[in-house]
Design an enzyme around this catalytic site. Structure first.
Site, PDB file in Angstrom:
ATOM      1  N   ASP B  62      -4.179   2.804 -18.869  1.00  0.00           N
ATOM      2  CA  ASP B  62      -3.635   3.258 -20.147  1.00  0.00           C
ATOM      3  C   ASP B  62      -4.215   2.470 -21.309  1.00  0.00           C
ATOM      4  O   ASP B  62      -4.793   1.402 -21.123  1.00  0.00           O
ATOM      5  CB  ASP B  62      -2.111   3.071 -20.145  1.00  0.00           C
ATOM      6  N   TYR B 120      -2.762  -5.110  -8.881  1.00  0.00           N
ATOM      7  CA  TYR B 120      -2.559  -5.301 -10.320  1.00  0.00           C
ATOM      8  C   TYR B 120      -1.937  -6.665 -10.573  1.00  0.00           C
ATOM      9  O   TYR B 120      -1.233  -7.206  -9.710  1.00  0.00           O
ATOM     10  CB  TYR B 120      -1.612  -4.233 -10.886  1.00  0.00           C
TER      11      TYR B 120
END
Lengths: 288, 288
Positions: B62, B120
């Site tokens: 994003d 992540y």
């Protein structure tokens, strides 16, 4: 009945220590319509205190130059506890400018006039591919550099010299530096009328970080001419690449001509590391 | 005389490893008129090779999300030595996007379809004043956090669960995720039709850096839904602040409703750390 006298409260002088990422600013000095550190700080002071003094910096930093501990001074009439001013400014300033300390100081303190010395760092990335998270804060130097030659060149700058070969050659800036307008100083303290400065320490160090290996030039002196650190570094690059020898540097200093020295190193690698005041910034006594 | 056959050279499939600072981009996915990682990479490939394949990422990141090692794949007809493509791309890409590796891979390799797992990291700054040089890469969390409670909450996510309570609730994104358009995947591999994912490791660690103390959430799984890591972190913030207990999390998972979970943590703290391929990215044999 005795009328109460109008408030006789004197303005309080403040000293702020600031860290900033200079990448997205047009330097320290306020410029109409441009984002600058001084302009952001003035606006933040206005929002927090209702007063908008123009904060004075210890010196101007150029567009893209960073600060670990720039010093600013200004006076406010509003009586604000230091911890509150500190917190309130950090709440309203952009995240790229942080106040790390806010103290009250005697009214004789002036961030620029009171400064007795400064330290700058110039940071170079030495790996193959510069991590994008470092790119704003280092110069990714693509050439091999002879570290021993860099170190020898750095030593030549020690002591008292006329550094005019390393001062900005921009004619507009040169004029400003000659006239030493206190509102727009093109040079650092202590002496804005000459190009003589004293360098107390000047050396290269290697520093390993999580993100990669850095080569850092650290220089401490009683003041610096405009672009001086970047011009010293650019000239030392010529030495590190073998285009100049350390023993050529005395002649460059003696030439007293910008064209005798090397190029100006990019702004992104330069950090104002700290400013010294020799006690002039001792905390102010509590106001009554 | 025999006419030479037209070139029968097959396109070569490439795998790039990319690091980027996502702050100034509108995310991975190409969008007309907006700076995106995919768009910058496509343009750079065009400048370097004369071909403009749309590189496929291992998943979309994003706006504002960073990558330490995003993977992209694409095919080129031009025969370019890997070291040359690597160097040429880094010369033309913005400094905020770096290619750390460029290799040729079998034509069966696809950055998204071949992915078998991902890791992540979410980075939080824990000091009083966040240094401006870290501000783009951390979330400066202002509250006290109960680390033991965070750790206990992180353990609840281990294993195979329906994570729909932690998937983006944006209706447009939800539609896209349901239709699993391969050109615009809203979810990671391996299974774009369900909201079930398997989490292999999930833990918080403290890391001291020169710039300050960080608290880092690191999560490894076979795939992640859109916004999933940021929603896990936002919910764990609620736990760390004492608004939720770790033992409330199974009910949040069972609710299968975005409104059951906590807020979405800010993008700036999130890094795509690495992508796994279980051998599908083994180097291609040399082309003849």
């Amino acid at each position: 009945m005795i009328e109460s006298a109008p408030s006789a409260r004197l303005p309080q002088t403040w000293k702020l220590t600031l860290a900033y990422d200079g990448t997205d600013f047009r330097g320290w000095q306020v410029q109409p319509g441009e984002p600058t550190i001084q302009g952001e700080l003035q606006a933040a002071l206005g929002r927090v205190s209702g007063e908008s003094p123009l904060p004075q910096g210890s010196g101007r930093t150029d567009a893209g130059v960073h600060a670990l501990a720039q010093i600013a001074s200004f006076a406010l009439l509003a009586p604000i506890p230091p911890a509150n001013l500190h917190r309130a400014l950090n709440r309203t300033l952009p995240q790229s400018i942080r106040v790390s300390e806010a103290t009250t100081v005697p009214s004789t303190f002036h961030a620029r006039h009171s400064a007795t010395g400064k330290t700058y760092e110039y940071r170079i990335f030495r790996g193959e591919v510069c991590p994008p998270f470092l790119a704003r804060y280092v110069y990714a130097c693509p050439w091999p550099l002879d570290i021993a030659a860099l170190q020898a060149a750095a030593r030549v700058f020690l002591g008292k010299h006329d550094f005019s070969s390393f001062a900005a050659s921009d004619p507009d800036l040169a004029t400003r530096s000659l006239h030493s307008d206190p509102a727009a100083p093109a040079q650092d303290q202590p002496d804005t009328h000459t190009t003589v400065r004293t360098i107390h320490s000047s050396l290269w160090e290697q520093r390993s970080t999580e993100a990669g290996d850095l080569l850092i030039y650290r220089v401490r002196g009683n003041g610096f001419l405009h672009h001086m650190v970047r011009n010293l570094v650019g000239t030392m690059f010529d030495v590190g690449r073998g285009h100049l020898r350390p023993r050529d540097i005395p002649a460059i200093l003696a030439a007293a001509s910008r064209s005798a020295a090397g190029p100006t190193a990019p702004a992104r690698g330069l950090f104002l590391h700290s400013v010294e005041y020799g006690g002039a910034d001792a905390p102010a006594p509590e106001q009554q």
